[in-house]
Design an enzyme around this catalytic site. Structure first.
Site, PDB file in Angstrom:
ATOM      1  N   ASN A   1       0.824  -1.218   0.000  1.00 30.74           N
ATOM      2  CA  ASN A   1       0.000   0.000   0.000  1.00 30.74           C
ATOM      3  C   ASN A   1       0.854   1.263   0.000  1.00 30.74           C
ATOM      4  O   ASN A   1       0.438   2.298  -0.521  1.00 30.74           O
ATOM      5  CB  ASN A   1      -0.953  -0.014   1.192  1.00 30.74           C
ATOM      6  CG  ASN A   1      -2.032  -1.076   1.048  1.00 30.74           C
ATOM      7  OD1 ASN A   1      -2.319  -1.529  -0.060  1.00 30.74           O
ATOM      8  ND2 ASN A   1      -2.615  -1.485   2.158  1.00 30.74           N
TER       9      ASN A   1
ATOM     10  N   ASP B   1      -9.759  -5.179  -5.979  1.00 32.93           N
ATOM     11  CA  ASP B   1     -10.510  -6.239  -5.312  1.00 32.93           C
ATOM     12  C   ASP B   1     -12.007  -6.019  -5.431  1.00 32.93           C
ATOM     13  O   ASP B   1     -12.492  -4.883  -5.383  1.00 32.93           O
ATOM     14  CB  ASP B   1     -10.148  -6.285  -3.821  1.00 32.93           C
ATOM     15  CG  ASP B   1      -8.781  -6.880  -3.574  1.00 32.93           C
ATOM     16  OD1 ASP B   1      -8.388  -7.752  -4.356  1.00 32.93           O
ATOM     17  OD2 ASP B   1      -8.132  -6.484  -2.606  1.00 32.93           O
TER      18      ASP B   1
END
Length: 435
Positions: free
Chosen positions: A23, A121
């Site tokens: 991230n 996702d």
């Protein structure tokens, strides 16, 4: 599509080093567009999402040089803005959720940005209003082509302002900060995200010549500068991997040493696993997880069932709730897992139930887990990885289960975990990649 074949029930042992933080990488890589000078970044994870972003930057004209296994140099001195109008750019950007963070740097340095709706996702709604509302407050003009799902932004005259974010979005804050660093005047961002990865981005930008204060708090002040320079940067270890390895050790009754964890930057992650009865020993900057046959979930002081819920930093990260849930299946005691941010992230529990876990899916956001306390082993089955974090939770379940499991759609796992099968085999796991 690839699959993992896993023979479970094997105790693992050894050392493992967490990869660089996924991230963080997605933010830091986008920031290279803010300067024409060289930026060297180390501990870049070799994972699908990061590699796709590096490829996209290269297609945009950024000079990318691989200096070592985890180190790259980037120089964005000849960015091709015309590439943003091509179908190739829109297609590649749409395949990657992190591509949205290209917009802030593009607006700051070039005054324009274009992007198709990003993918990622399938875990429920992931709105991007925070990004675009922030750009608009800085003076950008926003247009969304709903038919083709393309965002057009004109930001030729960004000016600093005060803004109160509607949510403390990590990627939204990162995007706004990168847009504001070269805006005219001072920008104040309240209700900003303050995760360690965002702190890393701000520290890197300050080394490049930005003037950002309040780093680590939810109130950021950004004084615009005319130009940014080059720098070097090292990624933090991935806290989600660290949490995953803690859960893996507990579920498989394994003795694992997790190296180079940057423990002070993990927040309440270690304590949350300790509340589940998992023993952790800090050895300098390493975390030692001893082999445990039993671990017992705490209750609250009044005796009520422990609830673990996600929250903005310094609360518990939503990316580890899947790991908490699967680890609880073999604990002694009961826990309520409350996934507040995404409404589709708990649907993988049907596979755990099929494996023999005792779980009640209360609604799309909450699941109650009644731990088996190893009185019954989970059993191997065939299953599909729905997203990165659920995929690794299912992998941990398979490694602890009796018998053989097949996990399909492992491309999802590869998006976030670097060579995970090789690294698990080094610990003694029986896992192979099959077509």
């Amino acid at each position: 599509m690839g699959s993992f074949r896993v023979n479970g029930g094997i105790k693992l042992k050894g050392e493992i080093i967490p990869q660089g933080a996924k991230n963080e990488a997605l933010q830091i890589l986008c920031a290279v567009l803010l300067t024409s000078e060289k930026i060297t970044i180390s501990k870049i994870p070799n994972i699908v999402d990061v590699n796709k972003l590096i490829e996209l930057l290269s297609d945009m004209g950024v000079k990318v040089t691989k200096e070592g296994p985890e180190t790259y140099t980037f120089q964005a001195d000849e960015v091709n803005l015309d590439f943003m109008a091509t179908e190739e750019y829109l297609k590649k950007a749409s395949a990657l959720r992190g591509s949205v963070m290209l917009l802030g740097p593009l607006l700051a340095r070039f005054g324009t940005g274009k992007l198709s709706k990003p993918g990622g996702d399938k875990i429920g709604r992931r709105r991007m209003d925070t990004h675009f509302t922030g750009f608009q407050k800085l003076g950008a003009k926003f247009n969304y082509d709903a038919k083709n799902e393309i965002f057009h932004i004109d930001g030729k005259n960004l000016k600093g302002c005060y803004m109160l974010l509607d949510e403390a979005s990590v990627t939204g804050t990162a995007n706004i900060v990168m847009a504001a660093v070269m805006a005219e005047g001072t920008t104040t961002v309240y209700n900003a995200a303050c995760e360690p990865y965002l702190q890393q981005l701000c520290d890197m930008l300050n080394r490049m010549g930005a003037k950002i204060s309040g780093v680590g708090s939810n109130l950021l002040t950004i004084e615009g500068v005319k130009k940014l320079g080059g720098t070097t940067h090292k990624m933090l270890p991935d806290m989600i991997e660290i949490g995953s390895f803690i859960g893996l050790a507990a579920m498989t009754q394994s003795e694992i040493l997790i190296k180079d964890c940057q423990i002070p930057r993990l927040g309440i992650i270690p304590d949350t696993f300790r509340r589940m009865g998992i023993q952790l020993e800090f050895r300098g900057d390493d975390i030692f997880v001893p082999a445990q046959k039993h671990y017992e979930i705490e209750t609250f002081i009044d005796g009520s069932i422990l609830t673990v819920a996600d929250a903005i930093w310094p609360g518990f990260t939503p990316d580890l709730l899947s790991i908490i849930l699967v680890t609880a299946t073999q604990a002694k005691g009961t826990i309520l897992v409350h996934q507040k941010m995404f409404e589709s992230r708990l649907f993988f529990v049907d596979k755990l139930i099929e494996m023999g876990a005792q779980i009640i899916l209360c609604d799309p956001h909450r699941a109650t887990v009644i731990g088996l306390d190893r009185k019954t082993d989970l059993r191997g089955i065939r299953m599909t990885s729905p997203d990165i974090r659920a995929g690794v939770a299912l992998l941990i379940a398979a490694l602890s289960a009796s018998g053989t499991s097949i996990i399909d759609n492992i491309e999802q796992i590869d998006r976030g975990y670097q060579n995970i099968d090789d690294r698990l085999r080094a610990l003694g796991a029986e896992i192979e990649r099959i077509s």
